[in-house]
Design a protein around this motif. Structure first.
Motif, PDB file in Angstrom:
ATOM      1  N   PHE A 106       0.825  -1.206   0.000  1.00 56.72           N
ATOM      2  CA  PHE A 106       0.000   0.000   0.000  1.00 56.72           C
ATOM      3  C   PHE A 106       0.862   1.259   0.000  1.00 56.72           C
ATOM      4  N   GLY A 107       2.061   1.173   0.575  1.00 58.80           N
ATOM      5  CA  GLY A 107       2.985   2.304   0.512  1.00 58.80           C
ATOM      6  C   GLY A 107       3.341   2.650  -0.921  1.00 58.80           C
ATOM      7  N   ALA A 108       3.349   1.631  -1.784  1.00 66.44           N
ATOM      8  CA  ALA A 108       3.629   1.859  -3.206  1.00 66.44           C
ATOM      9  C   ALA A 108       2.442   2.493  -3.926  1.00 66.44           C
ATOM     10  N   LEU A 109       1.310   2.625  -3.231  1.00 66.59           N
ATOM     11  CA  LEU A 109       0.136   3.267  -3.825  1.00 66.59           C
ATOM     12  C   LEU A 109      -0.072   4.676  -3.283  1.00 66.59           C
ATOM     13  N   SER A 110       0.159   4.878  -1.978  1.00 70.53           N
ATOM     14  CA  SER A 110      -0.303   6.108  -1.326  1.00 70.53           C
ATOM     15  C   SER A 110       0.768   7.179  -1.179  1.00 70.53           C
ATOM     16  N   GLY A 111       2.026   6.781  -0.901  1.00 65.77           N
ATOM     17  CA  GLY A 111       3.082   7.766  -0.677  1.00 65.77           C
ATOM     18  C   GLY A 111       3.029   8.410   0.691  1.00 65.77           C
ATOM     19  N   PRO A 155       5.795   5.602  -4.700  1.00 68.82           N
ATOM     20  CA  PRO A 155       6.093   7.035  -4.603  1.00 68.82           C
ATOM     21  C   PRO A 155       5.995   7.528  -3.164  1.00 68.82           C
ATOM     22  N   SER A 156       6.659   8.635  -2.859  1.00 73.81           N
ATOM     23  CA  SER A 156       6.719   9.124  -1.488  1.00 73.81           C
ATOM     24  C   SER A 156       6.649  10.640  -1.481  1.00 73.81           C
ATOM     25  N   ILE A 157       5.712  11.186  -0.710  1.00 78.32           N
ATOM     26  CA  ILE A 157       5.594  12.638  -0.593  1.00 78.32           C
ATOM     27  C   ILE A 157       6.833  13.219   0.073  1.00 78.32           C
ATOM     28  N   THR A 158       7.400  12.497   1.040  1.00 77.78           N
ATOM     29  CA  THR A 158       8.610  12.967   1.719  1.00 77.78           C
ATOM     30  C   THR A 158       9.778  13.051   0.750  1.00 77.78           C
TER      31      THR A 158
END
Length: 428
Positions: free
Chosen positions: A107-112, A155-158
């Motif tokens: 899920f980290g690969a979906l939300s960031g 993807p990652s907002i950070t």
């Protein structure tokens, strides 16, 4: 004002306000405005610098990924990811504990977003695990720490914020986070197995090739998200900012027409939630941008960077000191603000010592992800404790083995730079 006086006033007021429990925007904005006024700058300078901090095409990726994450959370993707993760690793010793970790990674690969990952996976799995006899403190502590994978696996907002602040390729940062994210997930799974043995937790399901295949097929639209985004960025089809827009369109189409879980009854709530989260992040970004500009303009960044450089005589010691600074910052300041404040201070010294800016960014992101699970900020800890309906102190104690495992992973990532740089170099 001299750089030394500016440093004392800025960080002194910041720490006092933090310990008094003031909102983060006040903790960062008030010292910045005070120093600007004492330095004789026009009042409008503060507003101008706040605007400049968010006046960027790349910054548009934040609301896009916020909306995409919300669409994927509400639109049924998180539930499909959990089902697939359960078929993949639920048969192992520890059962659903491994499912939490793998589901957070997917899920980290979906939300960031770490908070979105913790909330989406936690709300799906924590109640179910409690019903099946798992200790509430154990599952909440595990979910809080594993949720940090949401900002490490792209993807990652950070990562977007670090890329903007340091002028580093966001595409390279995204790719560089894949191997460290997988490494941390493996370390968490090893720790979960050990903790499961101590608590006499067994697997909750038998391995089924049929269920693995069916759950995989059902989750294919969700699993394609990182492939489309990273493939598009590295294939030159769109920029990271445009990737956020692509994620929104794709997430809506899948949730609306494939899974059929988004319609006119809940789209307003999705848009409202994404808007609220975006405003919260961008207002902190704007104040932190003004704070960061003041550090640079008044010579504070050079002063503090030189001070750290004089203490650290070599690259090894410098990275160790950076980790301690990042961990401390992460305990008190939200990750986006931490990046904007610390990067101008430490990055020039890191480059002078031969540290790759992509590797340095991954170190910073992993540190700040750890900060999301440590009080007093500890956003993930509060989210997981609320879902599990247990006292924060009890859950935090149960999370300590996973925090220790996270720290071990951080040290490996810090000193084995090829873990971060191998894949970007290969694709380049």
């Amino acid at each position: 004002m001299t750089p030394l006086v500016t440093t004392i006033v800025l960080f002194g007021l910041l720490l006092v306000l933090l310990f008094l429990g003031a909102p983060l925007i006040v903790c960062i904005g008030l010292p910045t405005a005070a120093v600007m006024l004492l330095s004789g700058m026009p009042v409008a300078t503060f507003a101008q610098r706040m605007f400049v901090a968010v006046d960027s095409f790349t910054m548009m990726a934040i609301p896009f990924f916020m909306l995409a994450g919300k669409l994927m959370e509400v639109g049924g993707m998180s539930r499909r990811i959990v089902r697939f993760a359960n078929a993949l690793v639920g048969w192992m010793k520890g059962g659903l504990a491994h499912v939490v970790i793998v589901a957070c990674a997917f899920f980290g690969a979906l939300s960031g977003s770490a908070a979105a990952t913790c909330a989406a996976i936690g709300s799906t799995l924590i109640p179910d695990m409690k019903k099946k006899g798992y200790p509430a403190d154990f599952v909440a502590g595990l979910t809080a720490v594993a949720g940090g994978l949401g900002v490490i696996i792209p993807p990652s907002i950070t990562m977007i914020m670090y890329g903007v602040c340091s002028n580093t390729s966001i595409g390279d940062l995204f790719v560089a986070g894949i191997v460290p994210g997988i490494l941390l997930a493996i370390i968490f799974m090893i720790t979960a197995r050990g903790e499961a043995g101590k608590r006499h937790i067994e697997q909750t399901t038998d391995f089924s090739l049929k269920e693995l295949w069916l759950s995989f097929v059902d989750a294919i639209p969700a699993l394609l998200v990182p492939v489309i985004l990273l493939g598009g960025i590295y294939g030159g089809f769109f920029s990271p900012t445009e990737a956020g827009a692509v994620a929104c369109v794709y997430g809506y189409l899948v949730a609306r027409f494939w899974y059929k879980e988004v319609d006119s009854t809940n789209i307003g709530g999705i848009l409202g939630g994404a808007l609220t989260n975006t405003v919260m992040v961008l207002i902190i970004v704007s104040a932190s941008g003004a704070f960061s500009w003041l550090l640079t303009a008044n010579g504070v960044s050079s002063l503090l960077g030189s001070a750290v450089g004089s203490i650290a005589g070599n690259k090894f010691m410098f990275l160790l000191i950076c980790n301690l600074i990042f961990l401390f910052i992460g305990c008190f300041i939200e990750s986006v603000a931490g990046i904007l404040i610390v990067t101008p201070i430490l990055l020039p010294q890191a480059l002078a010592l031969g540290v790759d800016p992509v590797h340095f960014g991954i170190i910073m992101v992993v540190n700040l992800a750890l900060g999301l699970t440590t009080p007093p900020v500890g956003e993930n800890q509060y989210i997981a404790a609320a879902i599990a309906d247990i006292p924060f102190e009890k859950q935090f104690k149960a999370s300590m083995p996973f925090l220790a495992a996270n720290f071990v992973g951080l040290m490996i990532i810090t000193y084995v730079e090829e873990l971060s740089l191998w894949l970007p170099r290969l694709l380049a």
